[in-house]
Design a protein around this motif. Structure first.
Motif, short mmCIF file in Angstrom:
data_model
loop_
_atom_site.label_atom_id
_atom_site.label_comp_id
_atom_site.label_asym_id
_atom_site.label_seq_id
_atom_site.Cartn_x
_atom_site.Cartn_y
_atom_site.Cartn_z
N PHE A 289 1.30 29.21 -18.58
CA PHE A 289 1.29 27.84 -19.11
C PHE A 289 0.17 27.02 -18.46
N ARG A 290 -0.91 26.90 -19.21
CA ARG A 290 -2.04 26.06 -18.78
C ARG A 290 -2.48 25.26 -19.99
N TYR A 291 -2.77 23.99 -19.78
CA TYR A 291 -2.98 23.08 -20.90
C TYR A 291 -4.40 22.52 -20.88
N GLY A 292 -5.06 22.60 -22.02
CA GLY A 292 -6.39 22.01 -22.15
C GLY A 292 -7.50 23.00 -21.88
N THR A 293 -7.25 24.01 -21.04
CA THR A 293 -8.23 25.05 -20.77
C THR A 293 -7.55 26.40 -20.90
N ARG A 294 -8.37 27.43 -21.03
CA ARG A 294 -7.83 28.79 -21.14
C ARG A 294 -7.14 29.17 -19.82
N PRO A 295 -6.05 29.98 -19.87
CA PRO A 295 -5.39 30.38 -18.63
C PRO A 295 -6.35 31.00 -17.63
N ILE A 296 -6.17 30.65 -16.37
CA ILE A 296 -7.02 31.19 -15.31
C ILE A 296 -6.70 32.67 -15.13
N PRO A 297 -7.72 33.54 -15.13
CA PRO A 297 -7.44 34.97 -14.89
C PRO A 297 -6.78 35.16 -13.53
N SER A 298 -5.96 36.18 -13.44
CA SER A 298 -5.24 36.44 -12.18
C SER A 298 -6.20 36.89 -11.09
N LEU A 299 -5.77 36.70 -9.85
CA LEU A 299 -6.53 37.19 -8.71
C LEU A 299 -6.60 38.72 -8.76
N GLN A 300 -5.52 39.34 -9.19
CA GLN A 300 -5.48 40.80 -9.26
C GLN A 300 -6.55 41.35 -10.18
N SER A 301 -6.91 40.60 -11.22
CA SER A 301 -7.91 41.08 -12.18
C SER A 301 -9.30 41.19 -11.56
N LEU A 302 -9.52 40.51 -10.44
CA LEU A 302 -10.81 40.55 -9.75
C LEU A 302 -10.84 41.56 -8.61
N ASP A 303 -9.69 42.14 -8.30
CA ASP A 303 -9.55 43.01 -7.13
C ASP A 303 -10.14 44.39 -7.40
N GLU A 304 -11.08 44.81 -6.54
CA GLU A 304 -11.69 46.14 -6.68
C GLU A 304 -11.23 47.09 -5.58
N SER A 305 -10.37 46.63 -4.67
CA SER A 305 -10.00 47.43 -3.50
C SER A 305 -8.52 47.79 -3.46
N GLY A 306 -7.77 47.38 -4.48
CA GLY A 306 -6.34 47.69 -4.49
C GLY A 306 -5.56 46.98 -3.41
N ARG A 307 -5.96 45.75 -3.07
CA ARG A 307 -5.29 45.02 -1.99
C ARG A 307 -4.35 43.94 -2.51
#
Length: 474
Positions: A289-307
């Motif tokens: 639920f985010r209003y006025g802008t597109r939902p912020i991508p998750s932090l997990q989606s940026l993770d390249e190290s499996g942390r």
């Protein structure tokens, strides 16, 4: 002046503003748009690209919301400084997993005309008829296994649909085997802490957190280190100074204060976790639920190290009574789960899991979410309009733009206790925020929480009108 030359396709399915947003985002991550570079004005870029100003404005708003750019008054938008790493790993490489061996919420007991409690949802728009039909289908004799314990990781088909849903809506990258379905956020967190306790001696967490999370953490022998909160999220310097083995964050919509962790800080946090081999627990409790802008991508989606360990819930989408949550575990913790290094067997009702699966398979879940986003967006706007209309400019609204609550600082000289008591005397329930602070010095002065999910639009307007009259008295 920076020159931007994206290739925009007006005939593509993806909206123009998303094409432009992705282009600028990619150029910044690749370093082709350097930090502190000034972006063209909306008017100038629209003229250059031969499009209207609307898609340019929407793209800029999304970049600003995610922290890719910063706004300087009377100057314009400037590229933020990013910590970028090697993002060339494939999904299969990053998330290869071994094959498994086979608190302070709205009151529902008291008669209060206007209850602005956190955690309430709009039950009047719940798809009662469809859900009743699906539950009845689960209880047919041919589905008699639904009365047994079921898969202790969660129904396999449901995990597959959740993985697809999370990737489409939050950018989460995982396989169904990484998902463990739980019976609510606290149960999932309790399971996670059991899996992590061998690795974690110090847990860093936001200086203000949900009271249930705070109570749960106190049951474990973790040394807790509070992280200061700034306008763009946690203090990264506090993270570094903490020497923590794990960090708990709500990056898309900090609870309860509502700020979003900027992209620059996200990159720095991920880099810190990779270098220290620390875990990041991402509670994405209302990221849909985010209003006025597109939902912020998750932090997990940026993770390249499996942390990053991703935690979510269906409490906002369906209702808290369903007790359906989920963890996305990295391979190391998933292995411990399969080896039964915890005290759980069945985490959530197989009947409700099967009903949710059928709801997703039919497409009704997606339609329900679209309707609820529209509904809560309207309620959010009604709340802000009412606050603007009835309260003076000196009053401060915090955390708008996401989720199902905002904070209000009336600035009338009353303390938090006086605000809560004065509101209750006129039939309005508002809620304290000091209870969420890890210690008193992290409390916000004279601030109350206003949840709006469970109230009708007219109830929101009437309740805020009463509050304004009450809080106006010194």
């Amino acid at each position: 002046m920076l020159q931007l030359t994206p290739k925009l396709d007006e005939g593509a399915k993806e909206a123009l503003y998303l094409q432009l947003y992705r282009y600028i985002q990619g150029e910044m991550i690749a370093g082709r748009i350097p930090a502190d570079a000034r972006l063209p004005s909306i008017r100038r870029l629209a003229e250059t690209l031969g499009v209207s100003r609307t898609p340019v404005a929407l793209a800029y708003d999304q970049l600003l919301a995610e922290g890719y750019v910063i706004s300087k008054p009377r100057s314009g938008l400037y590229a933020a400084e990013l910590e970028t790493g090697n993002r060339a790993q494939t999904l299969e490489q990053t998330y290869a997993t071994p094959s498994p061996p086979r608190a302070y919420h709205a009151s529902h007991t008291e008669s209060v005309p206007y209850d602005f409690g956190y955690g309430s949802i709009d039950v009047h728009h719940f798809p009662w008829t469809k859900w009743r039909r699906l539950v009845n289908q689960c209880l047919l004799p041919e589905n008699n296994r639904m009365l047994l314990y079921g898969d202790w990781q969660g129904e396999a088909e449901l995990r597959a649909h959740i993985a697809q849903y999370l990737h489409q809506t939050r950018g989460v990258r995982c396989t169904p085997d990484q998902i463990v379905i739980g019976a609510g956020t606290y149960h999932s967190l309790d399971l996670l802490f059991q899996l992590m306790k061998k690795d974690v001696s110090t847990l860093a967490l936001e200086a203000a957190v949900n009271d249930g999370v705070k109570s749960l953490v106190q049951q474990y022998p973790f040394a807790c280190h509070p992280l200061g909160l700034e306008n763009d999220g946690i203090s990264i310097q506090d993270v570094v100074n903490s020497a923590a083995d794990a960090v708990y964050v709500t990056p898309s919509h900090q609870f309860p204060f509502g700020m979003t962790l900027s992209i620059g800080k996200r990159m720095k946090l991920l880099k810190w976790a990779a270098e220290r081999r620390a875990y990041i627990i991402e509670n994405d409790y209302d990221g849909e639920f985010r209003y006025g802008t597109r939902p912020i991508p998750s932090l997990q989606s940026l993770d390249e190290s499996g942390r990053v360990i991703y935690l979510g819930t269906f409490s906002r989408a369906l209702g808290p009574a369903f007790r359906l949550s989920y963890l996305v575990l990295p391979p190391s913790l998933l292995d411990r789960f399969w080896k039964k290094q915890h005290s759980y067997d069945q985490l959530s009702s197989p009947i409700l899991q099967k009903a949710l699966l059928l709801f997703m398979q039919s497409g009704d879940f997606e339609r329900h979410m679209r309707k609820m986003r529209t509904l809560y967006h309207r309620k959010h706007d009604v709340l802000l309009e009412a606050l603007t209309k009835h309260f003076p400019k000196s009053a401060k609204v915090i955390g708008a733009g996401s989720g199902l609550h905002v904070l209000l600082q009336p600035g009338n000289g009353m303390d938090e206790v006086e605000l809560v008591q004065a509101a209750e005397q006129v039939g309005v329930k508002v809620y304290p925020t000091s209870v969420y602070a890890l210690s008193p010095e992290w409390s916000m002065p004279a601030t109350v929480l206003l949840g709006f999910g469970g109230l009708a639009e007219e109830e929101i307007r009437a309740g805020i009108g009463l509050l304004a009259k009450t809080f106006g008295r010194e």
